[in-house]
Write an enzyme that holds these catalytic residues in place. Structure first.
Site, PDB file in Angstrom:
ATOM      1  N   ASP A 238      42.650  44.329  39.265  1.00 32.10           N
ATOM      2  CA  ASP A 238      42.440  42.915  38.983  1.00 32.10           C
ATOM      3  C   ASP A 238      40.925  42.708  39.062  1.00 32.10           C
ATOM      4  OD1 ASP A 238      42.618  40.252  38.451  1.00 32.10           O
ATOM      5  OD2 ASP A 238      44.150  39.803  39.942  1.00 32.10           O
TER       6      ASP A 238
HETATM    7  C1  BGC Z   1      43.584  37.137  37.726  1.00 34.08           C
HETATM    8  C2  BGC Z   1      44.209  38.038  36.681  1.00 34.08           C
HETATM    9  C3  BGC Z   1      43.428  37.957  35.411  1.00 34.08           C
HETATM   10  C4  BGC Z   1      41.994  38.345  35.688  1.00 34.08           C
HETATM   11  C5  BGC Z   1      41.092  38.287  34.476  1.00 34.08           C
HETATM   12  C6  BGC Z   1      42.109  37.410  37.904  1.00 34.08           C
HETATM   13  O1  BGC Z   1      41.524  36.439  38.712  1.00 34.08           O
HETATM   14  O2  BGC Z   1      44.242  37.320  38.963  1.00 34.08           O
HETATM   15  O3  BGC Z   1      45.544  37.645  36.456  1.00 34.08           O
HETATM   16  O4  BGC Z   1      44.011  38.784  34.433  1.00 34.08           O
HETATM   17  O5  BGC Z   1      41.449  37.458  36.663  1.00 34.08           O
HETATM   18  O6  BGC Z   1      40.900  36.966  34.098  1.00 34.08           O
END
Ligand code: BGC
Length: 751
Positions: A238
């Site tokens: 993530d």
């Molecule tokens: C989120 C993810 C997301 C990523 C990119 C993170 O803060 O938890 O679900 O895909 O950011 O935006």
């Protein structure tokens, strides 16, 4: 340099073999916020990834994961919370396909979704992005989404692996979860989707699980995901989840996102030189990145386009199928086109159609319920009053105008819900109440005596128990995406027959919820003390009343279940029934199959969803329904033996239209698989008694000693390990004899 054979057999390995350590390290970290590293000079260009999951959030300039900078316009489909209430994998796959076509047209190779985390707590701020409190439903809908996306040549990213079930301290919290609960509840959807759909990537979560961050968790990312489940794709972090890049590579995390401007690549190179990281480990991660890039590049198509109007229509259709009719006293709905209507509530004019954060879409167009309603009836038959403000400030006069509008109407449609600031990615709710200004308005509207239909917009359940008995109709609209306004109008006027069913329980009070005392945790730790008793499993076990149960939803028509049967056929439990639409309009019913095992050696929920089917039935028709449930669905996870076991016994198969509206219960004998621990002299007398090949002998001995069956002495004896019990058999049994007996019994079970 790689030889020709390597090049053809494994082009990724061949490319990686030609790279320097610095290049390999660079590859395993993002090249920018949304792109992989660009090593075009070595034949490895960069590909782009974008959020997910209910539309494409492609940011052309800059990047952020909080929904701050706008993306290019894309179709905003209903978020997962609404999509789940369709209970319709076919529709969800269509949405996946449409998002993938938009990704293709935008030269994006991987869409970051679906989110299949379980709604452990009704308070989780990001519940709108997740499907359900139930792992089976999440598994099947998540699988459909991945199937739809990947069938178009675009990669999916199954997230957030694992146990990211709250937003509070999501980057630092440790979720403390026992092994059985992890496997049965929080890993199940991931396992199913990895096995059936082979998603190109899995995204690790921010949080720690039992003390180890997901990004550096070798047990999770390698032992479970790859060694047990056979995952062959790429693990991506993530955004910003990595704490220690070298540990993360050890654990099996291939691609760190986003770019760290070379900082972590340098750490990787240094640890390679120091012998902390082996060349093989780095090569494996780099190869997986190259594989993903090569797949992505092969699918790029400069000419790809999509039809925004068609996708908007799909968004409307899915939204209509997602709407859940919860109450419809005296058939207040559907509305007659001639009815005098008041439309109350700012949310009718300013729809809340998605949640905030990384999934925030700039829609290609936006329907609002007010325009769609007024477009259907004569202008003088409808009055609108906003009633409240979305910033929850109590503005004088707003409620009074709404009361005046409602007083002159035959039916008032009251749009209530959570404004954007009340729930979002990044933080959790502290309560499940609607804003006070809205509830006060509703109280005044109830006083008018006009028939009221409440239409809710919210990403996760809100408390309705204070007023639901005093309104005539209730529609749970969740967050319906850009076509939601039109979809609501179609349902209100009967052009669409509501067929949504709750994918999460609506509790009466927050105090009733399973995690009430264990959310969001203390001192960076949250204990999942409710175990597998999440959602309806909890309310059923504790016999707690709910406002609306899991699986519930009404229709404008009615369904009758008949001739239900269930039997084992090879490896499946086959459930069959006849379903009749006894009403006057065509409609769809979601038949749900739950199982339970009353006489069980382990603590189990009363009922667990094992299969379902959404069935369309024309008015007056009867259709046969068959639901095949793989017997492995009945397995439970044994923490003692670190594996899945099937307990043998008489299972209760319940066929229903919700978890609490059961139309038929059938008992089916199911044979156990691996459920009998080997017998030893430390097994209890009770365990010896339960073993078919020695139970007669043991029972006979106990009876000869004068222990009446069912007496308290008999029951006490059952708790004793055989080693100690031998002394009480007055020489009738010996330790040596029992060791031999156990060996024979174990052999007979294996044979
Ligand atoms: C989120 C993810 C997301 C990523 C990119 C993170 O803060 O938890 O679900 O895909 O950011 O935006």
């Amino acid at each position: 340099m790689p030889d020709d054979r390597t090049r053809t057999a494994n082009p990724a390995a061949a490319l990686v073999a030609s790279l320097t350590a610095e290049q390999k390290a660079a590859l395993t970290t993002g090249g920018s916020f949304w792109r992989t590293a660009d090593l075009s000079e070595a034949g490895i260009p960069s590909i782009m990834v974008s959020d997910g999951p209910h539309g494409l959030r492609k940011q052309n300039v800059g990047g952020d994961h909080l929904g701050v900078l706008e993306g290019s316009p894309a179709t905003c489909f209903p978020p997962a919370t609404a999509m789940a209430s369709t209970w319709d994998p076919r529709l969800v796959a269509q949405v996946g396909g449409a998002i993938a076509r938009e990704a293709k047209a935008a030269q994006v190779s991987v869409v970051l979704g679906p989110g299949v985390n379980i709604k452990r707590s009704v308070r989780c701020g990001r519940n709108f992005e997740y499907f359900s409190e139930d792992p089976l439903l999440s598994a099947h809908l998540g699988a459909a989404w991945v199937r739809g996306v990947q069938a178009e040549g675009i990669g999916a990213s199954l997230k957030h692996f694992a146990a990211n079930n709250q937003e509070t301290e999501r980057l630092r919290i440790s979720a403390e979860i026992d092994e059985r609960t992890l496997h049965e509840t929080y890993l199940k959807a991931f396992r199913h989707i990895v096995a059936t759909e082979k998603p190109r990537t899995v995204m690790c979560a921010y949080n720690a699980i039992n003390g180890v961050f997901a990004a550096e968790n070798r047990w999770l990312l390698t032992e479970v995901l790859r060694e047990h489940w056979g995952f062959e794709g790429l693990v991506v972090s993530d955004w910003g989840a990595v704490h220690d890049r070298v540990e993360a590579i050890h654990a099996g995390l291939d691609l760190e996102m986003p770019s760290t401007s070379g900082r972590t690549a340098a750490e990787v190179v240094a640890s390679l030189a120091a012998g902390v990281l082996s060349p093989d480990e780095l090569d494996t991660a780099a190869e997986r990145v190259v594989n993903l890039v090569l797949r992505g590049i092969a699918e790029l198509d400069d000419e790809a386009t999509y039809d925004p109007a068609l996708h908007h229509e799909l968004a409307r259709d899915v939204a209509a199928a997602a709407i859940v009719l919860l109450k419809n006293d005296a058939d207040v709905l559907p509305l007659a086109p001639t009815a005098r209507i008041a439309v109350i509530g700012e949310l009718a004019r300013t729809p809340r159609f998605q949640g905030s954060g990384s999934s925030l879409i700039v829609p290609t167009q936006l329907d609002d319920a007010l325009s769609s309603i007024t477009g259907r009836i004569a202008p003088d038959a409808v009055r609108f009053a906003p009633g409240y403000r979305l910033d929850n400030v109590d503005e004088a006069g707003l409620a009074a105008d709404a009361v005046a509008a409602a007083s002159g109407a035959e039916v008032a449609l009251v749009f209530l819900g959570l404004p954007p600031q009340d729930e979002s990615e990044g933080y959790d709710r502290e309560h499940i109440e609607l804003p006070a200004v809205q509830v006060e308005l509703l109280e005044q509207l109830i006083e008018t005596g006009t028939r009221l239909v409440v239409v809710l917009s919210n990403g996760s359940a809100v408390r309705v128990s204070g007023w639901v008995d005093r309104v005539d109709g209730l529609i749970e609209g969740w967050l319906l995406g850009q076509g939601g306004g039109e979809a609501i109008a179609r349902v209100l006027f009967g052009e669409a027959n509501p067929s949504g069913r709750l994918a999460e329980t609506i509790p009466m009070r927050i105090q009733d919820t399973p995690d009430y005392l264990d959310f969001p945790g203390d001192e960076l730790t949250v204990k999942y003390s409710e175990g597998v008793f999440v959602g309806y499993r909890w309310y059923d076990a504790r016999e707690i009343g709910v406002s609306f149960p899991f699986g519930f939803g009404l229709s404008y028509t009615a369904f009758e279940y008949s001739d239900a049967s269930a039997e084992v056929q090879g490896d499946v439990l086959q459930v069959r029934l006849q379903l009749t639409n006894t009403g006057a309009s065509d409609g769809a019913e979601t038949v749900q199959v739950y199982t339970g095992l009353r006489e069980s050696a382990i603590r189990r929920p009363l009922r667990e969803l094992r299969g379902f089917a959404k069935v369309h039935v024309a008015a007056g028709e009867t259709v046969p329904v068959t639901i095949d449930i793989p017997l492995s669905e009945l397995d439970h996870y044994s923490a003692a033996e670190h594996g899945w076991r099937r307990e043998g016994g008489s299972y209760t198969v319940s066929v229903g239209s919700s978890s609490r509206d059961i139309h038929a219960e059938i008992e089916v004998d199911i044979a156990g698989v691996g459920d009998r621990a080997p017998l030893t002299i430390d097994s209890t007398v009770g365990e010896w008694l339960a073993h078919p090949s020695v139970s007669d002998l043991v029972r006979g001995t106990i009876e000869k000693l004068g222990f009446e069956p069912d007496s308290y002495r008999f029951r006490m004896a059952q708790q004793m390990p055989m080693r100690g019990a031998v002394a009480f058999t007055e020489g009738q049994l010996t330790l040596e004899g029992l060791v031999q007996l156990a060996a024979d019994a174990n052999r007979s079970t294996l044979g």
